[in-house]
Design a protein around this motif. Structure first.
Motif, PDB file in Angstrom:
ATOM      1  N   THR A  48       9.569  59.116  75.612  1.00  0.00           N
ATOM      2  CA  THR A  48       8.131  58.585  75.748  1.00  0.00           C
ATOM      3  C   THR A  48       7.991  57.442  74.457  1.00  0.00           C
ATOM      4  OG1 THR A  48       7.324  60.437  74.475  1.00  0.00           O
ATOM      5  CG2 THR A  48       7.346  60.414  77.020  1.00  0.00           C
ATOM      6  N   ASN A  49       8.982  57.652  73.485  1.00  0.00           N
ATOM      7  CA  ASN A  49       9.008  56.760  72.080  1.00  0.00           C
ATOM      8  C   ASN A  49       9.739  55.583  72.249  1.00  0.00           C
ATOM      9  OD1 ASN A  49      11.115  58.215  71.876  1.00  0.00           O
ATOM     10  ND2 ASN A  49      11.157  58.966  70.236  1.00  0.00           N
ATOM     11  N   ILE A  50       9.753  55.026  73.417  1.00  0.00           N
ATOM     12  CA  ILE A  50      10.708  53.693  73.625  1.00  0.00           C
ATOM     13  C   ILE A  50      10.020  52.596  72.655  1.00  0.00           C
ATOM     14  CG2 ILE A  50      11.702  51.888  75.086  1.00  0.00           C
ATOM     15  CD1 ILE A  50      11.697  54.053  77.413  1.00  0.00           C
ATOM     16  N   PRO A  51      10.906  52.109  71.669  1.00  0.00           N
ATOM     17  CA  PRO A  51      10.096  51.205  70.745  1.00  0.00           C
ATOM     18  C   PRO A  51       9.515  49.918  71.371  1.00  0.00           C
ATOM     19  CG  PRO A  51      12.443  51.893  70.010  1.00  0.00           C
ATOM     20  CD  PRO A  51      12.239  52.434  71.264  1.00  0.00           C
ATOM     21  N   ALA A  52       8.509  49.137  70.906  1.00  0.00           N
ATOM     22  CA  ALA A  52       8.410  47.948  71.141  1.00  0.00           C
ATOM     23  C   ALA A  52       8.931  47.011  70.438  1.00  0.00           C
ATOM     24  CB  ALA A  52       6.603  48.099  70.872  1.00  0.00           C
ATOM     25  N   ASP A  53       9.235  47.098  69.308  1.00  0.00           N
ATOM     26  CA  ASP A  53      10.063  45.970  68.350  1.00  0.00           C
ATOM     27  C   ASP A  53      11.514  46.633  67.941  1.00  0.00           C
ATOM     28  OD1 ASP A  53      10.683  44.125  66.787  1.00  0.00           O
ATOM     29  OD2 ASP A  53       9.001  44.305  65.414  1.00  0.00           O
ATOM     30  N   TYR A  54      12.335  46.215  68.488  1.00  0.00           N
ATOM     31  CA  TYR A  54      13.782  46.414  67.904  1.00  0.00           C
ATOM     32  C   TYR A  54      14.196  45.689  66.570  1.00  0.00           C
ATOM     33  CZ  TYR A  54      14.369  49.142  72.308  1.00  0.00           C
ATOM     34  OH  TYR A  54      14.103  50.266  73.192  1.00  0.00           O
ATOM     35  N   THR A  55      13.440  44.820  66.175  1.00  0.00           N
ATOM     36  CA  THR A  55      13.726  44.280  65.241  1.00  0.00           C
ATOM     37  C   THR A  55      13.812  44.880  63.903  1.00  0.00           C
ATOM     38  OG1 THR A  55      11.657  43.107  64.678  1.00  0.00           O
ATOM     39  CG2 THR A  55      13.337  41.694  66.022  1.00  0.00           C
ATOM     40  N   GLN A  56      12.805  45.955  63.869  1.00  0.00           N
ATOM     41  CA  GLN A  56      12.666  46.770  62.887  1.00  0.00           C
ATOM     42  C   GLN A  56      13.946  47.594  62.494  1.00  0.00           C
ATOM     43  OE1 GLN A  56      10.422  50.565  63.916  1.00  0.00           O
ATOM     44  NE2 GLN A  56      10.128  49.783  66.052  1.00  0.00           N
ATOM     45  N   PHE A  57      14.942  47.657  63.428  1.00  0.00           N
ATOM     46  CA  PHE A  57      16.035  48.467  63.250  1.00  0.00           C
ATOM     47  C   PHE A  57      17.218  47.780  62.493  1.00  0.00           C
ATOM     48  CE2 PHE A  57      13.836  50.256  66.793  1.00  0.00           C
ATOM     49  CZ  PHE A  57      13.499  51.519  66.227  1.00  0.00           C
ATOM     50  N   LEU A  58      16.986  46.542  62.363  1.00  0.00           N
ATOM     51  CA  LEU A  58      17.914  45.442  61.605  1.00  0.00           C
ATOM     52  C   LEU A  58      18.303  45.962  60.166  1.00  0.00           C
ATOM     53  CD1 LEU A  58      16.422  42.054  62.902  1.00  0.00           C
ATOM     54  CD2 LEU A  58      18.855  43.380  63.545  1.00  0.00           C
ATOM     55  N   ASP A  59      19.326  46.157  59.574  1.00  0.00           N
ATOM     56  CA  ASP A  59      19.568  46.715  58.292  1.00  0.00           C
ATOM     57  C   ASP A  59      20.978  46.039  57.664  1.00  0.00           C
ATOM     58  OD1 ASP A  59      19.985  48.067  55.962  1.00  0.00           O
ATOM     59  OD2 ASP A  59      19.746  50.197  56.861  1.00  0.00           O
ATOM     60  N   PRO A  60      20.863  45.287  56.769  1.00  0.00           N
ATOM     61  CA  PRO A  60      22.104  44.514  56.297  1.00  0.00           C
ATOM     62  C   PRO A  60      23.003  45.654  55.705  1.00  0.00           C
ATOM     63  CG  PRO A  60      20.435  44.035  54.979  1.00  0.00           C
ATOM     64  CD  PRO A  60      19.676  44.499  56.224  1.00  0.00           C
ATOM     65  N   ASP A  61      22.478  46.839  55.318  1.00  0.00           N
ATOM     66  CA  ASP A  61      23.105  48.126  54.832  1.00  0.00           C
ATOM     67  C   ASP A  61      23.106  49.199  55.905  1.00  0.00           C
ATOM     68  OD1 ASP A  61      24.680  48.980  52.617  1.00  0.00           O
ATOM     69  OD2 ASP A  61      22.948  50.322  51.870  1.00  0.00           O
ATOM     70  N   GLY A  62      23.167  48.760  56.993  1.00  0.00           N
ATOM     71  CA  GLY A  62      23.174  49.705  58.072  1.00  0.00           C
ATOM     72  C   GLY A  62      24.389  50.566  58.287  1.00  0.00           C
ATOM     73  N   LEU A  63      25.684  50.185  57.758  1.00  0.00           N
ATOM     74  CA  LEU A  63      26.657  51.273  58.058  1.00  0.00           C
ATOM     75  C   LEU A  63      26.850  52.274  56.919  1.00  0.00           C
ATOM     76  CD1 LEU A  63      29.243  48.451  58.959  1.00  0.00           C
ATOM     77  CD2 LEU A  63      28.557  50.472  60.317  1.00  0.00           C
ATOM     78  N   ARG A  64      26.053  51.941  55.874  1.00  0.00           N
ATOM     79  CA  ARG A  64      26.218  53.169  54.542  1.00  0.00           C
ATOM     80  C   ARG A  64      25.761  54.480  55.094  1.00  0.00           C
ATOM     81  NH1 ARG A  64      27.566  52.522  49.996  1.00  0.00           N
ATOM     82  NH2 ARG A  64      27.066  50.095  49.987  1.00  0.00           N
ATOM     83  N   GLY A  65      26.529  55.317  54.841  1.00  0.00           N
ATOM     84  CA  GLY A  65      26.313  56.783  55.383  1.00  0.00           C
ATOM     85  C   GLY A  65      26.406  57.052  56.937  1.00  0.00           C
ATOM     86  N   ALA A  66      26.825  56.097  57.529  1.00  0.00           N
ATOM     87  CA  ALA A  66      27.010  56.193  58.950  1.00  0.00           C
ATOM     88  C   ALA A  66      28.247  57.153  59.224  1.00  0.00           C
ATOM     89  CB  ALA A  66      27.033  54.922  60.004  1.00  0.00           C
ATOM     90  N   LEU A 277      22.294  51.516  67.433  1.00  0.00           N
ATOM     91  CA  LEU A 277      23.577  50.673  67.664  1.00  0.00           C
ATOM     92  C   LEU A 277      23.153  49.204  66.844  1.00  0.00           C
ATOM     93  CD1 LEU A 277      24.348  50.928  71.320  1.00  0.00           C
ATOM     94  CD2 LEU A 277      25.316  52.280  69.298  1.00  0.00           C
ATOM     95  N   ILE A 278      21.950  48.860  66.753  1.00  0.00           N
ATOM     96  CA  ILE A 278      21.274  47.638  66.265  1.00  0.00           C
ATOM     97  C   ILE A 278      21.299  47.952  64.587  1.00  0.00           C
ATOM     98  CG2 ILE A 278      19.372  46.494  65.739  1.00  0.00           C
ATOM     99  CD1 ILE A 278      18.297  46.773  68.574  1.00  0.00           C
ATOM    100  N   ARG A 279      21.089  48.851  64.132  1.00  0.00           N
ATOM    101  CA  ARG A 279      21.416  49.418  62.781  1.00  0.00           C
ATOM    102  C   ARG A 279      22.760  49.024  62.288  1.00  0.00           C
ATOM    103  NH1 ARG A 279      22.614  53.838  60.235  1.00  0.00           N
ATOM    104  NH2 ARG A 279      21.902  55.130  62.158  1.00  0.00           N
ATOM    105  N   LEU A 280      23.645  49.765  63.003  1.00  0.00           N
ATOM    106  CA  LEU A 280      25.101  49.368  62.786  1.00  0.00           C
ATOM    107  C   LEU A 280      25.622  48.127  62.909  1.00  0.00           C
ATOM    108  CD1 LEU A 280      26.403  52.955  64.324  1.00  0.00           C
ATOM    109  CD2 LEU A 280      25.879  52.798  62.238  1.00  0.00           C
ATOM    110  N   ALA A 281      25.293  47.614  64.207  1.00  0.00           N
ATOM    111  CA  ALA A 281      25.842  46.228  64.116  1.00  0.00           C
ATOM    112  C   ALA A 281      25.407  45.057  63.418  1.00  0.00           C
ATOM    113  CB  ALA A 281      25.346  45.920  65.629  1.00  0.00           C
ATOM    114  N   SER A 282      24.208  45.376  63.081  1.00  0.00           N
ATOM    115  CA  SER A 282      23.685  44.205  61.831  1.00  0.00           C
ATOM    116  C   SER A 282      24.168  44.356  60.701  1.00  0.00           C
ATOM    117  CB  SER A 282      22.028  44.355  61.823  1.00  0.00           C
ATOM    118  OG  SER A 282      21.649  45.947  61.466  1.00  0.00           O
ATOM    119  N   GLY A 283      24.616  45.805  60.390  1.00  0.00           N
ATOM    120  CA  GLY A 283      25.345  46.044  58.881  1.00  0.00           C
ATOM    121  C   GLY A 283      26.595  45.561  58.992  1.00  0.00           C
ATOM    122  N   PHE A 284      27.273  45.614  60.175  1.00  0.00           N
ATOM    123  CA  PHE A 284      28.604  45.077  60.238  1.00  0.00           C
ATOM    124  C   PHE A 284      28.672  43.149  60.190  1.00  0.00           C
ATOM    125  CE2 PHE A 284      31.834  43.022  62.707  1.00  0.00           C
ATOM    126  CZ  PHE A 284      33.352  43.980  62.056  1.00  0.00           C
TER     127      PHE A 284
END
Length: 328
Positions: A48-66, A277-284
């Protein structure tokens, strides 16, 4: 459920922005998929909590700690230059602060979506009939796949100048009963669905749970290839089948190039894991900047296939005359 609609974009940010627009947070009414879950989650509730805006998950450091699990999916049978690009991508993931788990080395085997083609053929035959029912003013309006095949045969010179319609014809042999074995396959549509659901449960879902992963990483497929009118596609391996059968999300990012041909790496997850996936991919993407802007050229492989220009050596007329046999 074979694949999920998604954008092809220049960057992960562009893809995330487009996904925010095309995704459906509530039931569409015209599209049953927007009211349910992918096949791999069949029987489970839709979040029930499907995001309205997926750009909020962009993170250039998104791989850290993954924590990501790597499966090589056949790439080790590719040329060494191709293997090197993938290995460099995995090194970049480690350097960006992620923990990499070797799933192949750990002996993990992904369940295969062997029901995929049966599901595709069945859905195509009966969904295309439903689609034709919505058409007006065209020869195929209100007709069936059988009619489309006949139309193509009657207009083969225009409709099929290079390839035939074997898949259409195979789909047309399928019967409507979802519990009946389908001709040539020996399993029913419902059995095929069970096989593909299991590919999610005992594939990506099992890997995530068993190794405590955020996502699975794999080579997307062979470097970009040419498609010709004799042999069609040319690729050596692909990872999309891990996600396609159960209907799970997958995001591909450029990882490098081989002799100018682009090659990608894919991040795969369970249903509704697009934010991760967006967080990780944007970090890569931020770490590697591997994308090469596409160009349009007459022949993509000329530089690597031109070969050596050979010229015939000049002849000495006197020597040639001496070497010729005398006629009696």
């Amino acid at each position: 459920m074979q694949d999920t609609i998604g954008p092809h974009a220049r960057t992960v940010a562009d893809a995330a922005a487009t996904l925010s627009v095309i995704q459906s947070r509530t039931f569409d009414g015209r599209d049953p998929a927007t009211g349910g879950v992918p096949l791999g989650w069949r029987g489970r509730s839709r979040p029930t909590n499907i995001p309205a805006d997926y750009t909020q998950f962009l993170d250039p450091d998104g791989l850290r700690g993954a924590r990501v699990g790597v499966t090589r999916q056949g790439i080790d049978n590719a040329p060494p230059q191709v293997i090197a690009v993938f290995d460099a991508a995995i090194d970049a993931i480690r350097a960006a602060g992620a923990t990499v788990v070797d799933l192949d080395g750990a002996g993990f085997n992904f369940a295969s979506a062997d029901g995929e083609f049966v599901v595709l053929l069945y859905d195509f035959k009966f969904d295309v009939k439903d689609y034709f029912a919505t058409r007006v003013g065209v020869p195929i309006a209100g007709k069936t796949l059988t009619d489309a095949i006949a139309f193509n045969n009657a207009n083969a010179a225009v409709e099929m100048p290079y390839f035939l319609q074997e898949i259409f014809e195979l789909a047309d042999t399928f019967v409507a009963d979802k519990n009946a074995p389908q001709p040539g396959f020996g399993i029913s549509y419902n059995q095929a669905l069970d096989i593909d659901q299991n590919a999610g449960v005992n594939g990506i879902d099992a890997a995530l749970a068993q190794f405590h992963l955020d996502a699975v990483v794999a080579p997307t497929d062979s470097p970009g290839w040419t498609t010709d009118l004799i042999l069609s596609d040319h690729f050596l391996f692909a990872s999309s089948g891990l996600a396609g059968g159960p209907g799970y999300p997958i995001i591909q990012v450029p990882a490098g190039n081989v002799h100018g041909m682009p090659m990608g790496i894919s991040f795969l997850g369970t249903a509704f894991s697009e934010p991760t996936l967006i967080r990780l991919a944007s970090g890569f993407e931020a770490r590697t900047h591997a994308r090469v802007p596409p160009t349009f050229v007459g022949n993509a492989t000329t530089d690597n296939t031109a070969g050596t220009t050979l010229t015939r050596p000049k002849r000495n007329a006197k020597n040639d005359a001496k070497k010729r046999p005398h006629r009696l």
